[in-house]
Design a protein around this motif. Structure first.
Motif, PDB file in Angstrom:
ATOM      1  N   CYS A 195      62.915  47.200  97.155  1.00 21.64           N
ATOM      2  CA  CYS A 195      61.646  47.386  96.222  1.00 21.64           C
ATOM      3  C   CYS A 195      62.213  48.344  95.153  1.00 21.64           C
ATOM      4  CB  CYS A 195      60.743  48.059  97.201  1.00 21.64           C
ATOM      5  SG  CYS A 195      59.141  48.380  96.086  1.00 21.64           S
ATOM      6  N   SER A 196      61.893  48.038  94.174  1.00 22.74           N
ATOM      7  CA  SER A 196      62.252  48.903  92.906  1.00 22.74           C
ATOM      8  C   SER A 196      61.314  49.988  92.469  1.00 22.74           C
ATOM      9  CB  SER A 196      62.528  47.825  91.624  1.00 22.74           C
ATOM     10  OG  SER A 196      63.443  47.374  92.089  1.00 22.74           O
ATOM     11  N   ALA A 197      59.953  49.966  93.058  1.00 23.97           N
ATOM     12  CA  ALA A 197      59.103  50.979  92.710  1.00 23.97           C
ATOM     13  C   ALA A 197      59.726  52.492  93.002  1.00 23.97           C
ATOM     14  CB  ALA A 197      57.682  50.780  93.597  1.00 23.97           C
ATOM     15  N   MET A 198      59.237  53.140  91.848  1.00 26.49           N
ATOM     16  CA  MET A 198      59.952  54.310  91.720  1.00 26.49           C
ATOM     17  C   MET A 198      59.382  55.366  90.729  1.00 26.49           C
ATOM     18  SD  MET A 198      64.010  55.287  90.751  1.00 26.49           S
ATOM     19  CE  MET A 198      63.704  54.994  88.886  1.00 26.49           C
ATOM     20  N   MET A 199      59.360  56.743  91.069  1.00 28.03           N
ATOM     21  CA  MET A 199      58.833  57.911  90.316  1.00 28.03           C
ATOM     22  C   MET A 199      59.965  58.704  90.098  1.00 28.03           C
ATOM     23  SD  MET A 199      55.540  60.297  90.154  1.00 28.03           S
ATOM     24  CE  MET A 199      56.130  61.753  91.182  1.00 28.03           C
ATOM     25  N   GLU A 200      60.340  58.926  88.614  1.00 29.04           N
ATOM     26  CA  GLU A 200      61.447  60.016  88.307  1.00 29.04           C
ATOM     27  C   GLU A 200      60.624  61.013  87.471  1.00 29.04           C
ATOM     28  OE1 GLU A 200      65.610  58.705  86.667  1.00 29.04           O
ATOM     29  OE2 GLU A 200      64.498  59.447  84.904  1.00 29.04           O
ATOM     30  N   ILE A 201      61.198  62.188  88.047  1.00 28.52           N
ATOM     31  CA  ILE A 201      60.652  63.424  87.339  1.00 28.52           C
ATOM     32  C   ILE A 201      61.923  64.229  86.700  1.00 28.52           C
ATOM     33  CG2 ILE A 201      58.642  63.815  88.650  1.00 28.52           C
ATOM     34  CD1 ILE A 201      60.142  65.752  90.344  1.00 28.52           C
ATOM     35  N   ARG A 202      61.581  64.968  85.568  1.00 26.44           N
ATOM     36  CA  ARG A 202      62.604  65.721  84.651  1.00 26.44           C
ATOM     37  C   ARG A 202      62.193  67.069  84.757  1.00 26.44           C
ATOM     38  NH1 ARG A 202      67.087  62.765  81.677  1.00 26.44           N
ATOM     39  NH2 ARG A 202      67.270  60.704  82.493  1.00 26.44           N
ATOM     40  N   LEU A 203      63.143  68.069  84.596  1.00 29.13           N
ATOM     41  CA  LEU A 203      62.576  69.262  84.404  1.00 29.13           C
ATOM     42  C   LEU A 203      62.591  69.314  82.723  1.00 29.13           C
ATOM     43  CD1 LEU A 203      62.034  72.303  85.065  1.00 29.13           C
ATOM     44  CD2 LEU A 203      64.309  72.694  85.221  1.00 29.13           C
ATOM     45  N   ASP A 204      61.620  69.905  82.093  1.00 30.36           N
ATOM     46  CA  ASP A 204      61.522  70.450  80.763  1.00 30.36           C
ATOM     47  C   ASP A 204      61.861  71.968  80.657  1.00 30.36           C
ATOM     48  OD1 ASP A 204      60.715  70.012  78.090  1.00 30.36           O
ATOM     49  OD2 ASP A 204      59.135  71.472  78.497  1.00 30.36           O
ATOM     50  N   GLY A 205      63.129  71.931  79.942  1.00 30.97           N
ATOM     51  CA  GLY A 205      63.641  73.348  79.682  1.00 30.97           C
ATOM     52  C   GLY A 205      62.787  74.402  79.115  1.00 30.97           C
ATOM     53  N   PRO A 206      62.415  74.005  77.987  1.00 29.43           N
ATOM     54  CA  PRO A 206      61.323  75.231  77.254  1.00 29.43           C
ATOM     55  C   PRO A 206      60.054  75.653  78.074  1.00 29.43           C
ATOM     56  CG  PRO A 206      62.253  73.596  75.781  1.00 29.43           C
ATOM     57  CD  PRO A 206      62.672  72.985  77.109  1.00 29.43           C
ATOM     58  N   SER A 207      59.597  74.483  78.595  1.00 31.24           N
ATOM     59  CA  SER A 207      58.297  74.860  79.488  1.00 31.24           C
ATOM     60  C   SER A 207      58.364  75.286  80.774  1.00 31.24           C
ATOM     61  CB  SER A 207      57.462  73.656  79.223  1.00 31.24           C
ATOM     62  OG  SER A 207      57.676  72.672  79.802  1.00 31.24           O
ATOM     63  N   TYR A 263      59.963  58.516  84.161  1.00 34.98           N
ATOM     64  CA  TYR A 263      60.119  57.083  84.449  1.00 34.98           C
ATOM     65  C   TYR A 263      58.982  56.813  85.670  1.00 34.98           C
ATOM     66  CZ  TYR A 263      61.723  52.365  85.974  1.00 34.98           C
ATOM     67  OH  TYR A 263      61.951  50.938  86.187  1.00 34.98           O
ATOM     68  N   PHE A 264      58.339  55.670  85.634  1.00 32.47           N
ATOM     69  CA  PHE A 264      57.388  55.146  86.578  1.00 32.47           C
ATOM     70  C   PHE A 264      57.393  53.979  86.554  1.00 32.47           C
ATOM     71  CE2 PHE A 264      53.217  54.748  88.270  1.00 32.47           C
ATOM     72  CZ  PHE A 264      53.188  55.303  89.399  1.00 32.47           C
ATOM     73  N   PHE A 265      57.795  53.297  87.896  1.00 33.02           N
ATOM     74  CA  PHE A 265      57.568  51.960  88.064  1.00 33.02           C
ATOM     75  C   PHE A 265      56.731  51.499  89.238  1.00 33.02           C
ATOM     76  CE2 PHE A 265      59.227  47.562  89.282  1.00 33.02           C
ATOM     77  CZ  PHE A 265      58.985  46.923  88.353  1.00 33.02           C
ATOM     78  N   TYR A 266      55.586  50.752  89.089  1.00 38.84           N
ATOM     79  CA  TYR A 266      54.727  50.738  90.201  1.00 38.84           C
ATOM     80  C   TYR A 266      54.512  49.434  90.705  1.00 38.84           C
ATOM     81  CZ  TYR A 266      51.638  50.009  86.282  1.00 38.84           C
ATOM     82  OH  TYR A 266      51.097  49.424  85.285  1.00 38.84           O
ATOM     83  N   GLU A 267      55.267  48.394  90.278  1.00 39.53           N
ATOM     84  CA  GLU A 267      55.400  46.914  90.912  1.00 39.53           C
ATOM     85  C   GLU A 267      56.300  47.063  92.118  1.00 39.53           C
ATOM     86  OE1 GLU A 267      56.110  44.096  87.826  1.00 39.53           O
ATOM     87  OE2 GLU A 267      54.152  44.553  86.571  1.00 39.53           O
TER      88      GLU A 267
END
Length: 495
Positions: free
Chosen positions: A116-128, A135-139
Motif C-alpha cells: 500500500c502506498s498511503a503515506m503522510m510525510e512531515i518536514r521541519l520548517d526551520g524558521p518557525s 506529502y499526503f497520499f490517502y488512496e
C-alpha cells in the motif's frame, strides 16, 4: 534506519501557517472530530513536534480503517531530525518463505501486506520550528476495515487511564490478573445493561402474566440480534432443554448460524412450562420482534408441543428433526447396535427415494421390527429426517441440535442456578455480547487476512477466497483442491 543528509530545504519559503490548523498538544487532538475531516484537508494541519504529528495521524487512521507505522526518517549532519514518514500498516510485501523444509511443514501465515502506498510525510520548517505535512497520499491498494474493527489492530488497542489505575490497585490487593480482567468485563457489562434501554432503541421484549399477576413467560432480544435474524434467519434452531436459574424455568434459545459458520443467538425466553400455548406465545413474539419474517427451515429435538406450534405459526417452514436425538431414540427403542448403525445410514445416506425405501424395508424386515410402533412412527415422519426426502431444502449445515447444546455450554460459563431473574437476564446478555464479539473478530480475520493458496490454479482459488469468508473458504478449499486434482488427472490421461 535513519538516513543522514547534508541539507533539508523546506518546501516553501513562507508557509503562512493557519492558526486554525495548529496542533500543539494531545488536548488539541482530542478536540478534533476526525469523522468530519476530509482527506484532502489533512495536509493543512501543522504540529509542534513529530510525536504529536504521529498521534494525530494514528487517530485519523482509526476512523478510516487502518493503522499508521513509523517508517523513514532523515537527519542533518548535526543530528537534527528534519523529515519523517508515516505509512499504512499494509505498506511493503511479506517475504516468501519456504514452508516445506524436509519433513517439517510450517503453518502458512496470512498475507497481510500488499504494498500500500498511503503515506503522510512531515518536514521541519526551520524558521518557525513547526512541522508541516509536505506529502499526503490517502488512496489505498486494499480494502479498508470497518471502523468498528480497527480496535482489534495492534496500534489501536488501549485501555483508559481509569481502567489502568483500577487494575493496578486490584493487583496490589492480591487479585490475580485473570480475575482483574473478569471484574473489568463485568463492570463494562453492567454499565452497558444500565444504558441498554436508552442506547438500544431496537431492543424488544414482552412478558406474559397469569391471573394473579405472576410472571409466567418473558421474551427478549436486542437490536443486533434482530439485525442478525434479518440476515441469517432462514434457518432457526429451537431448543428448550436448558435450565440454569433459581426458579428452574426452561430457557428457550432461538439460534442460527452466520456466514462464518458460527452459532449466533437471535432471541431468548424464560418460560414456566413446555405446553403448546406457551410455545405458541413465544413464536408469536418471535414474529413480532423479527417484523414478520418466518424461517425457511426449523430444527428441533422432536418435542410434540414444538412440532404443533411450528405447524401453526410457521406453516411454510420445513421442520427437521435432530439426527442425534433420533439415533439415541433408535438405541433406546430397539436396543440393537447393528440396527442403530443401519438406521443412521438410512437417515444420512444421500439416496434416491426409491433406494431409501428399499433399504428401509430391508432393514426393518431383517431385524423383525416391522410392527414396532416407534419404527412405524419414524417412517410416517420420514419427510422430517431422511436425507432422501429433504434433499433440496436449506438447513445451513444443520443436522442436529447438538450445535445448540454447544451454545448452551457457552451459556453455562456466564449463568448458574444461584441467579435470580434479573441476574440471570443480565448475565445471559453478557453471553450474547461475547457471541457477537466473536462474530466481530471473525469479520476482522476475514477482511484483514488472506488464506494460503494450495492449488496450481491460484486464480480460481483466489476467486473463491474473495467470495467466501475465511471460515467458509477453509471448509470449501479441500473440496476445490480435490476437484481440481481430479480434473488435472483426467487432463493428463487424455494427453
Amino acid at each position: 534506519m535513519d538516513e543522514k543528509v547534508t541539507n533539508v530545504e523546506p518546501m516553501f519559503d513562507d508557509h503562512g501557517f493557519d492558526e486554525g490548523y495548529n496542533i500543539d498538544s494531545l488536548e488539541d487532538i482530542v478536540m478534533i472530530e476526525f469523522w468530519n475531516i476530509r482527506d484532502e484537508d489533512v495536509c493543512h494541519f501543522h504540529f509542534s513536534d513529530a510525536d504529536i504529528a504521529f498521534e494525530f495521524y494514528n487517530r485519523y487512521t482509526r476512523t478510516r480503517g487502518f493503522i499508521a507505522w513509523k517508517n523513514r526518517t532523515r537527519k542533518s549532519h548535526a543530528g537534527v531530525l528534519k523529515l519523517k514518514n508515516f505509512v499504512c500498516h499494509r505498506e511493503g510485501f511479506r517475504s516468501q518463505n519456504n514452508n516445506d523444509i524436509g519433513n517439517f511443514k510450517k503453518k502458512p501465515t496470512p498475507e497481510t501486506r500488499c504494498g500500500c502506498s498511503a503515506m503522510m510525510e512531515i518536514r521541519l520548517d526551520g524558521p518557525s520550528g513547526r512541522w508541516f505535512i509536505s506529502y499526503f497520499f490517502y488512496e489505498h491498494s486494499h480494502p479498508l476495515l470497518d471502523p468498528r474493527l480497527t480496535g482489534l489492530l495492534r496500534g489501536h488497542r488501549f485501555m483508559s487511564e481509569a481502567d489502568i489505575g483500577h487494575m493496578i490497585n486490584m493487583k496490589k490487593g492480591g487479585i490475580s490478573v485473570g480475575q482483574i480482567y473478569q471484574a473489568l468485563a463485568n463492570q463494562a457489562a453492567l454499565k452497558y445493561l444500565q444504558d441498554r434501554a436508552i442506547n438500544d432503541l431496537s431492543l424488544y421484549f414482552n412478558h406474559h402474566v397469569d391471573a394473579d399477576g405472576t410472571l409466567r413467560n418473558l421474551f427478549w432480544c436486542d437490536g443486533l440480534s434482530r439485525a442478525d435474524y434479518s440476515l441469517f434467519g432462514d434457518v432457526l434452531a429451537f431448543d428448550a432443554t436448558y435450565k440454569r436459574n433459581k426458579y428452574m424455568c426452561p430457557l428457550v434459545v432461538f439460534s442460527g448460524v452466520n456466514y462464518h459458520n458460527q452459532m449466533i443467538s437471535f432471541a431468548a425466553a424464560l418460560i414456566c412450562d413446555k405446553e403448546k400455548n406457551t410455545y405458541r406465545w413465544l413464536l408469536q413474539q418471535m414474529k413480532v420482534a423479527m417484523n414478520g419474517k418466518a424461517p425457511v427451515s426449523v430444527i428441533t429435538d422432536g418435542d410434540l408441543s414444538m412440532k404443533f406450534t411450528i405447524e401453526k405459526e410457521f406453516p411454510n417452514a420445513h421442520h427437521r428433526l435432530c439426527a442425534w436425538h433420533l439415533i439415541r431414540n433408535a438405541t433406546s427403542n430397539i436396543g440393537k447396535p447393528h440396527f442403530t448403525s443401519m438406521f443412521k445410514k438410512c437417515m444420512l445416506g444421500n439416496y434416491e427415494i426409491d433406494i431409501f425405501r428399499q433399504k428401509w424395508f430391508e432393514m426393518v424386515e431383517g431385524f423383525g421390527v416391522e410392527n414396532k410402533s416407534w419404527v412405524l412412527d419414524m417412517y410416517k415422519k420420514r419427510h422430517s429426517w431422511a436425507t432422501a426426502h429433504i434433499r433440496g431444502k436449506f438447513f445451513a449445515g444443520f443436522r442436529t441440535t447438538s450445535r445448540c447444546e454447544g451454545l448452551n455450554s457457552i451459556i453455562a460459563k456466564y449463568v448458574n442456578s444461584r441467579y435470580n431473574l434479573v441476574e440471570f437476564i443480565q448475565h445471559f446478555n453478557r453471553c450474547v455480547d461475547h457471541i457477537q464479539w466473536k462474530e466481530v473478530q471473525a469479520d476482522h480475520a476475514s477482511v484483514n487476512g488472506r488464506p494460503s493458496m494450495q492449488m496450481c490454479f491460484q486464480q480460481l482459488e483466489r476467486s473463491a477466497a474473495n467470495v467466501c469468508t475465511l471460515s467458509i473458504f477453509y471448509m470449501f478449499q479441500p473440496i476445490l483442491v480435490r476437484a481440481a486434482s481430479m480434473k488435472f488427472a483426467s487432463w493428463c490421461m487424455k494427453i
